[in-house]
Design an enzyme around this catalytic site. Structure first.
Site, PDB file in Angstrom:
ATOM      1  N   VAL A  38      -0.936  -3.269  -5.990  1.00 27.82           N
ATOM      2  CA  VAL A  38       0.265  -3.299  -6.679  1.00 27.82           C
ATOM      3  C   VAL A  38       1.092  -2.154  -6.761  1.00 27.82           C
ATOM      4  O   VAL A  38       0.990  -0.457  -6.453  1.00 27.82           O
ATOM      5  CB  VAL A  38      -0.079  -3.369  -8.403  1.00 27.82           C
ATOM      6  N   LEU A  95      -3.837   0.067  -7.124  1.00 22.03           N
ATOM      7  CA  LEU A  95      -2.635   0.511  -7.473  1.00 22.03           C
ATOM      8  C   LEU A  95      -2.097   2.085  -6.662  1.00 22.03           C
ATOM      9  O   LEU A  95      -2.483   2.693  -6.705  1.00 22.03           O
ATOM     10  CB  LEU A  95      -2.739   1.414  -9.069  1.00 22.03           C
ATOM     11  N   ASP A  96      -0.579   1.572  -6.795  1.00 23.01           N
ATOM     12  CA  ASP A  96       0.106   3.165  -6.106  1.00 23.01           C
ATOM     13  C   ASP A  96       0.611   3.797  -7.666  1.00 23.01           C
ATOM     14  O   ASP A  96       0.315   3.594  -8.274  1.00 23.01           O
ATOM     15  CB  ASP A  96       1.520   2.786  -5.530  1.00 23.01           C
ATOM     16  N   LYS A  97       0.550   5.246  -6.804  1.00 23.25           N
ATOM     17  CA  LYS A  97       1.062   6.044  -7.587  1.00 23.25           C
ATOM     18  C   LYS A  97       2.506   6.429  -8.183  1.00 23.25           C
ATOM     19  O   LYS A  97       2.522   5.650  -9.442  1.00 23.25           O
ATOM     20  CB  LYS A  97       0.138   8.297  -7.259  1.00 23.25           C
TER      21      LYS A  97
END
Length: 412
Positions: free
Chosen positions: A303, A104-106
């Site tokens: 993502v 996951l991207d932040k």
């Protein structure tokens, strides 16, 4: 980088397509053998064996087998669209069923992507307003969430921004431009270090911001750092639940990738319960990390929402973009788009993909099983032509109806 990553990914072939290369010729040979060789070897009427060969040909017609996959895929994609998930092809729906790791991207993915400026620390004789005005001028060409936060703060203070010339951007680091004839740069803590302008004072203020989970944006010129801006973004309310749901589905690793500083990244990672976090990453670093995850787990999804995420999304087995917050580059590169930016659709997608694959397997097993039964009946003389036609059409209809169950949108 996106083009190179995409060129390394070969499209998967449908099992049915491979099977049909052998199945169809085999059935033709079987029917021909029954019509020609059975009367010679086993005796009996030629007409009787010719009739049984026709029965074999009818029941061997691969209608139910051939439509078992596409009908399920179309129903699965349609159901996903109704639930706010745009899937760009059947191969990506199937890939979601096999995922072993999710990265996951932040900013803009785990967080809302709507950060606010929480503090401005002017340095080396500059004022807070001066730092903010020049930072906003430099960020006026950027679409990054941190840039939008700085521009929003400048607008709230009714600031007049100086003009910018010779603007250039360094992906994953920041940007540079000329303001009033003097070169300035703006970027992350990493860019500050690469400029060789970090000092004890700067590092002390940076540490104070990072300890509170804030992202650091530094503004500087050729000689020194002009100031530091602290920006923070709120976590998505559903982020922790999404990570827990993915783990319950058997995803082996849920990781987080970000270009943000290590302290802010760790704060977010601890809050949502991811297994591992990589911080201060450039776009090429994200691609490298995805490569490492792929070697270890095989099927990996990334993502993200930004331009910096696009190469990593292309390198992964499955790229998933946030549809509302996402940039054009991310949405174009992605294989799947969460149109409403609802992260809860992510575990739903995995469950829905697995259900689709399960129904495809049911259809294939039913179609092949039905044909095997009737071939045996035909060889023993117990099957009629009309019964074979009814079974063939009935099998096709049952496969279709079984596939259409996917339209109810259940993800498990």
């Amino acid at each position: 980088m996106v083009e190179e990553a995409q060129s390394r990914r070969a499209p998967s072939e449908q099992w049915v397509e491979k099977f049909s290369r052998f199945y169809t010729p085999l059935m033709l040979v079987l029917a021909l053998s029954i019509a020609v060789f059975a009367p010679i070897l086993l005796g009996g009427d030629w007409e009787k064996w010719f009739y049984q060969a026709l029965v074999i040909l009818v029941i061997a017609c691969p209608c139910a087998l051939v439509i078992s996959t596409p009908v399920s895929i179309v129903a699965g994609i349609t159901s996903a669209v109704r639930n706010g998930v745009l899937i760009k092809g059947g191969v990506f729906l199937e890939a979601a069923a096999h995922l072993k790791a999710v990265a996951l991207d932040k900013t803009g993915t785990v967080t809302y992507g709507q950060p606010n400026v929480l503090g401005i620390i002017p340095l080396n004789g500059h004022t807070a307003d001066e730092v903010l005005a020049r930072a906003a001028a430099l960020e006026s060409h950027s679409t990054h969430p941190l840039a939008r936060a700085i521009l929003k703060e400048a607008a709230a203070r009714n600031m007049t921004l100086p003009s910018v010339q010779d603007y250039t951007i360094t992906p994953g680091l920041g940007a540079e431009a000329t303001i009033e004839g003097k070169p300035y740069w703006i970027g992350s803590h990493r860019m500050l270090i690469e400029k060789g302008l970090n000092s004890y004072q700067v590092e002390r203020f940076a540490a104070e911001l990072q300890e509170t989970g804030q992202s650091l944006v530094a503004l500087g010129c050729e000689k020194h750092v002009c100031g530091i801006i602290g920006v923070a973004d709120a976590l998505r309310a559903e982020a922790k639940q999404v990570v827990a749901s993915l783990k319950q589905l058997g995803i082996s690793k849920v990781a987080m990738l970000t270009g943000d500083n290590q302290q802010a990244a760790k704060s977010v990672a601890t809050s949502i319960g991811v297994d591992e976090v990589w911080a201060e990453l450039l776009p090429q670093d994200k691609v490298r990390v995805v490569g490492e995850l792929t070697k270890e787990y095989g099927e990996v999804a990334v993502v993200g929402d930004g331009v910096n995420d696009a190469p990593a999304m292309a390198a992964a087995r499955l790229g998933i973009a946030m549809g509302a917050m996402g940039t054009d580059a991310a949405i174009e590169t992605a294989d799947i788009v969460l149109m409403s930016d609802d992260l809860l659709r992510l575990p739903w997608l995995v469950g829905h993909a697995r259900r689709t694959l399960r129904i495809i397997k049911e259809n294939i097993a039913f179609a092949l099983g039905l044909k095997l039964v009737f071939i045996v009946l035909a060889l023993t003389g117990m099957a009629t032509l009309w019964l074979a036609i009814a079974a063939d059409m009935g099998g096709s209809l049952l496969v279709i109806f079984n596939s259409l169950r996917l339209l109810n949108g259940k993800g498990a």
